[in-house]
Design a protein around this motif. Structure first.
Motif, short mmCIF file in Angstrom:
data_model
loop_
_atom_site.label_atom_id
_atom_site.label_comp_id
_atom_site.label_asym_id
_atom_site.label_seq_id
_atom_site.Cartn_x
_atom_site.Cartn_y
_atom_site.Cartn_z
N ASP A 581 0.84 -1.19 0.00
CA ASP A 581 0.00 0.00 0.00
C ASP A 581 0.87 1.24 0.00
O ASP A 581 2.10 1.15 0.03
CB ASP A 581 -0.93 -0.01 1.21
CG ASP A 581 -2.28 0.65 0.92
OD1 ASP A 581 -2.31 1.56 0.07
OD2 ASP A 581 -3.27 0.24 1.53
N GLY A 582 0.23 2.40 -0.01
CA GLY A 582 0.96 3.65 -0.08
C GLY A 582 1.69 3.98 1.21
O GLY A 582 1.27 3.61 2.30
N SER A 583 2.80 4.69 1.07
CA SER A 583 3.59 5.12 2.22
C SER A 583 4.16 6.50 1.88
O SER A 583 4.48 6.77 0.71
CB SER A 583 4.71 4.13 2.49
OG SER A 583 5.46 4.47 3.62
N TYR A 584 4.27 7.37 2.87
CA TYR A 584 4.88 8.68 2.65
C TYR A 584 6.26 8.53 2.01
O TYR A 584 7.10 7.79 2.49
CB TYR A 584 5.08 9.39 3.99
CG TYR A 584 3.93 10.21 4.49
CD1 TYR A 584 3.29 11.13 3.67
CD2 TYR A 584 3.51 10.11 5.81
CE1 TYR A 584 2.26 11.91 4.14
CE2 TYR A 584 2.47 10.88 6.30
CZ TYR A 584 1.85 11.79 5.46
OH TYR A 584 0.83 12.56 5.94
N LYS A 585 6.51 9.29 0.96
CA LYS A 585 7.81 9.26 0.31
C LYS A 585 8.94 9.73 1.22
O LYS A 585 10.10 9.41 1.00
CB LYS A 585 7.79 10.12 -0.96
CG LYS A 585 6.92 9.58 -2.09
CD LYS A 585 6.92 10.57 -3.25
CE LYS A 585 6.05 10.07 -4.39
NZ LYS A 585 5.98 11.08 -5.49
N GLU A 586 8.61 10.51 2.24
CA GLU A 586 9.63 11.02 3.15
C GLU A 586 10.04 9.98 4.20
O GLU A 586 11.05 10.16 4.87
CB GLU A 586 9.12 12.27 3.87
CG GLU A 586 7.92 12.00 4.74
CD GLU A 586 7.66 13.10 5.75
OE1 GLU A 586 8.56 13.91 5.99
OE2 GLU A 586 6.55 13.12 6.29
N PHE A 587 9.24 8.92 4.36
CA PHE A 587 9.61 7.88 5.32
C PHE A 587 10.87 7.18 4.84
O PHE A 587 11.18 7.15 3.65
CB PHE A 587 8.49 6.86 5.47
CG PHE A 587 7.28 7.37 6.20
CD1 PHE A 587 7.27 8.60 6.81
CD2 PHE A 587 6.13 6.60 6.27
CE1 PHE A 587 6.15 9.07 7.49
CE2 PHE A 587 5.01 7.06 6.94
CZ PHE A 587 5.02 8.29 7.56
N ALA A 588 11.58 6.59 5.77
CA ALA A 588 12.81 5.87 5.45
C ALA A 588 12.56 4.38 5.61
O ALA A 588 12.31 3.90 6.72
CB ALA A 588 13.95 6.33 6.35
N HIS A 589 12.61 3.65 4.50
CA HIS A 589 12.33 2.22 4.47
C HIS A 589 13.55 1.46 3.95
O HIS A 589 14.47 2.03 3.37
CB HIS A 589 11.14 1.91 3.55
CG HIS A 589 9.84 2.42 4.06
ND1 HIS A 589 9.60 2.66 5.39
CD2 HIS A 589 8.67 2.72 3.41
CE1 HIS A 589 8.35 3.08 5.55
NE2 HIS A 589 7.78 3.14 4.36
N SER A 590 13.49 0.15 4.10
CA SER A 590 14.52 -0.73 3.56
C SER A 590 14.37 -0.86 2.05
O SER A 590 13.31 -0.58 1.48
CB SER A 590 14.42 -2.11 4.21
OG SER A 590 14.55 -2.04 5.61
#
Length: 597
Positions: A581-590
Motif C-alpha cells: 500500500d501507499g507510504s509517505y515518500k519522506e519515510f525511510a524504508h529498507s
C-alpha cells in the motif's frame, strides 16, 4: 496499514484504507505568513521567523468591517467599510477558491455574535449551538513572542499570508495545546511533547483567547449530537459554498466550516477544498505495548461525506483550530477530556525525550544482537553477488523466475550517488545496525532522484510532493544489473510465495520478530528493520525495530492527492498476510533489489 494508523487515521493495524477508500486515500499530516503585514520570505515565514510582537501586531479587520451585498443582512462597523458583492464573487464558483473572502462563506440566515481576541485585536464570528458557544471561523493567532509554542509550529496554507485571512492558520498539536505553557506550569508541569503523553487538565486553553479553550473529544461529540448525530453532522456543519465535488453543506447552525486542508508533518500542504480538520485536546493512545504517543485526536469533515466523526493525526501535522467558550456543556456539566479517563495514564517522566535524535526510537522488545547471517534460513542454498561500487557482498535467492537480494541494501556512498545525502540512515544512527539490517532510505533516495533530475535526455523532478513518469525499470540505488522492484514485481513475489493469505509468514525470517517469526520458506529472510521518519521541526525518529519491515517499490501511489506517496511492501509482527500500500515518500524504508531479467 500501520503507517496510516499512526499518522492519519483511526483505522486499526492492517485495516488500511478499506474503511473508506477515497477518504483514506485523500488523507494521506502551516505556513509562515502572519495574518498581519510583516514581510514574507520565500518559504512564507516572516522576516522575524514568524515572531509577531504585540507592539507591532496590526489589528485585523473582521467580517464586521464589510457590507455584504446580495445577502439577506448587512453588517457595518465604525471603521471604513468595504462593500463585498458575494453573489458576484461566488458566481460560477463550484469548488474551493482561496480568493473568495471568508465573509462570503458565512450563512446569511444566521444571527452571528462576535468576540475580540485581546491578544491581537482580531474579531471572530461566534455562534451558539445548543448550550455551546463556538467560534464560527478558524483561529488566526500568530504571536510567537507572547506564545512561544507557536514558533515554527503554525503556518498559512501554501505559505501564503492571504490564505490565513480566509481560513485561519494551521497548527501542530503542540502549538494548539500551548505545550510550553503546560511545561512551565508551576503547580503541575507537564511535558506534552511529540512522542510523549501527559495528563491534560479538564479544560485546555491552549492557544485560544482567554475565556475560550480547545475542545475535547467529549465536547466535539456533544456538538455532533446537537446538530443531528454523526451520520448527518458533516452536512450540517460545512459551509454552503467552497467544498469540492459538490460537497457543500447546509451550514444549518452557522458553524461554517471551510475546507482548509492541512500541512503534513513532512512540510507539504494538501487537501484544501476537500477536508477540514480541527484539533481536539484529547491524545490518541496506540497499542499499549508500545511507548508511542505520536497522535492526537481531531474532528474531520470531507467534501464527499455527509457524516463526520473523530479522527486522529500525528502531532506534527498542522490543522485548524476552533475554540469553544468556557462554560457548561449541553449535558449540564463541564465536558471532561477523555484523556482523564484513561485506565493507565503514562507519566511524561517515563517517556523518551525528543531532544536528541540519537535516542529517538519507538522500539520493540528484541535487540539485533546477532550478525545478519544468523537471520538467513540454513536450509536454503543461497547465491551471492558483489556490489562493484563498494565491494559489499549480498546473499541472493531465486524465487520462481525472480532473483532477489536476500539481505537489505547497505549502500551509502553519497559522493557517487548524491541522492543519498541526508536521505539514508542506520537505525537509531548506529553503524552496527546497518551491518545487520541495511540502511533506511527515503523514496527519493531509493529511486536515485538526482540521477533522474540530471538525465540529459529526459530530466524529471521526482520525489516528495512531485510526480514523474518513471521508466519501466528503475535501477535507483541498486547495483548494476539490479533494480528497485515495481508494485507488480512485488505482487509476483507474493503469488510465488504462497498467495496473499500466507506470503507474509513465508517471507519473514525465522528469528528476530517480536511475537511471531516466519517460516522463511523461500529464503527471502525479511528481518524487522523498522523504519524512520522526520517530524518538522522536531527531528528524525526511528520506529518499531522487531515489529515491522517495509520495502520500497519503484511505483508511485497516484491515487493519493499531493504526490507524497509511493507503494511499499509491509510485513507485520503478528500477521500472515502481506500488505502492499501507499507510504509517505519522506519515510525511510529498507530496499531489496531485484535482478534484471
Amino acid at each position: 496499514m500501520l503507517l496510516k494508523n499512526l499518522w492519519c487515521g483511526k483505522m486499526s493495524l492492517r485495516v488500511g484504507m478499506a474503511s473508506a477508500t477515497v477518504f483514506g486515500l485523500l488523507l494521506l499530516a502551516a505556513c509562515g505568513g502572519d495574518s498581519g503585514t510583516s514581510a514574507l520570505s520565500d518559504n512564507g515565514t516572516s522576516s522575524s521567523e514568524e515572531i509577531q510582537s504585540s507592539s507591532s501586531s496590526p489589528k485585523v479587520e473582521s467580517s464586521s468591517s464589510f457590507i455584504l451585498s446580495g445577502d439577506s443582512h448587512e453588517e457595518s462597523s465604525s471603521s471604513s467599510s468595504v462593500e463585498l458583492n458575494c453573489s458576484a464573487l461566488l458566481e460560477g464558483e463550484t469548488d474551493w477558491n482561496w480568493n473568495v473572502p471568508k465573509e462570503c462563506r458565512f450563512n446569511s440566515g444566521i444571527a452571528y455574535d462576535s468576540m475580540t481576541d485581546p491578544r491581537d485585536g482580531q474579531i471572530y464570528k461566534t455562534v451558539k449551538i445548543g448550550d455551546q458557544v463556538w467560534m464560527a471561523e478558524n483561529l488566526n493567532y500568530a504571536d510567537s513572542v507572547k506564545t512561544p509554542s507557536l514558533l515554527k509550529r503554525s503556518w498559512c496554507y501554501n505559505n501564503k499570508a492571504e490564505n490565513c485571512a480566509v481560513a485561519g492558520r494551521l497548527y501542530t498539536w503542540l502549538a494548539a495545546i500551548d505545550s510550553l505553557k503546560l511545561a512551565t506550569d508551576a503547580a503541575n508541569p507537564q511535558d506534552c511533547g511529540l512522542l510523549k503523553s501527559c495528563t491534560l487538565p479538564d479544560t485546555v486553553q491552549g492557544i485560544c483567547p482567554p475565556g475560550w479553550h480547545l475542545p475535547t473529544d467529549t465536547e466535539w461529540i456533544i456538538l455532533f449530537t446537537e446538530v443531528g448525530g454523526e451520520s448527518t453532522a458533516g452536512k450540517a456543519l460545512k459551509s454552503q459554498t467552497g467544498w469540492n465535488e459538490s460537497g457543500n453543506g447546509s451550514d444549518a447552525y452557522g458553524f461554517s466550516a471551510l475546507p482548509a486542508g492541512l500541512r503534513y508533518s513532512g512540510g507539504a500542504f494538501g487537501l484544501g477544498g476537500y477536508y477540514a480538520y480541527f484539533w481536539s485536546a484529547t491524545e490518541t493512545y496506540s497499542n499499549p505495548r508500545y511507548s508511542y504517543h505520536g497522535d492526537a485526536d481531531d474532528m474531520y469533515l470531507f467534501s464527499s461525506y455527509e457524516e463526520t466523526g473523530l479522527y486522529h493525526h500525528d502531532k506534527g501535522s498542522a490543522i485548524s483550530v476552533r475554540c469553544l467558550k468556557d462554560g457548561m456543556s449541553s449535558s449540564g456539566e463541564k465536558a471532561k477530556s477523555s484523556s482523564s479517563n484513561k485506565d493507565e495514564a503514562v507519566s511524561s517522566s517515563s517517556n523518551q525525550s525528543s531532544s536528541s535524535n540519537e535516542d529517538n526510537e519507538i522500539d520493540g522488545d528484541r535487540c539485533w544482537d546477532m550478525p545478519k547471517e544468523a537471520y538467513l534460513n540454513p536450509e536454503i542454498d543461497y547465491g551471492s553477488m558483489t556490489d562493484s561500487r563498494d565491494g559489499q557482498i549480498y546473499k541472493t535467492v531465486k524465487i520462481g523466475d525472480q532473483v532477489w537480494m536476500a539481505e537489505n541494501l547497505n549502500y551509502a556512498d553519497s559522493v557517487k550517488t548524491p541522492s543519498l545525502k541526508g536521505k539514508s540512515w542506520c537505525y537509531k544512527n548506529k553503524t552496527e545496525n546497518c551491518a545487520v539490517a541495511g540502511r533506511l532510505y527515503t523514496w527519493a533516495a531509493a529511486i536515485d532522484s538526482v540521477k533522474f533530475a540530471t538525465d540529459a535526455d529526459n530530466p524529471q523532478d521526482c520525489g516528495y510532493g512531485k510526480t514523474c513518469t518513471l521508466p519501466a525499470k528503475v535501477q535507483g540505488i541498486c547495483p548494476d544489473g539490479w533494480h528497485l522492484p515495481t508494485k507488480t514485481e512485488w505482487e509476483t513475489l507474493f503469488i510465488e510465495a504462497g498467495g496473499e493469505s500466507t506470503a507474509e509468514k513465508n517471507l519473514k525470517s525465522q528469528n528476530g520478530w517480536n511475537i511471531s517469526n516466519g517460516t522463511d520458506a523461500f529464503g527471502f529472510s525479511a528481518i524487522p528493520a523498522g523504519f524512520g521518519r522526520t517530524w518538522i521541526p522536531e527531528g528524525f525518529y526511528f520506529f518499531y525495530k522487531g515489529d515491522y519491515a517495509f520495502f520500497w517499490s519503484a511505483t508511485e501511489s497516484t491515487e493519493y492527492i499531493g504526490n507524497i506517496w509511493a507503494y511499499s511492501m509491509e510485513l507485520d509482527y503478528d500477521y500472515e498476510t502481506e500488505n502492499l500500500d501507499g507510504s509517505y515518500k519522506e519515510f525511510a524504508h529498507s530496499v531489496r533489489c531485484l535482478k534484471d531479467l
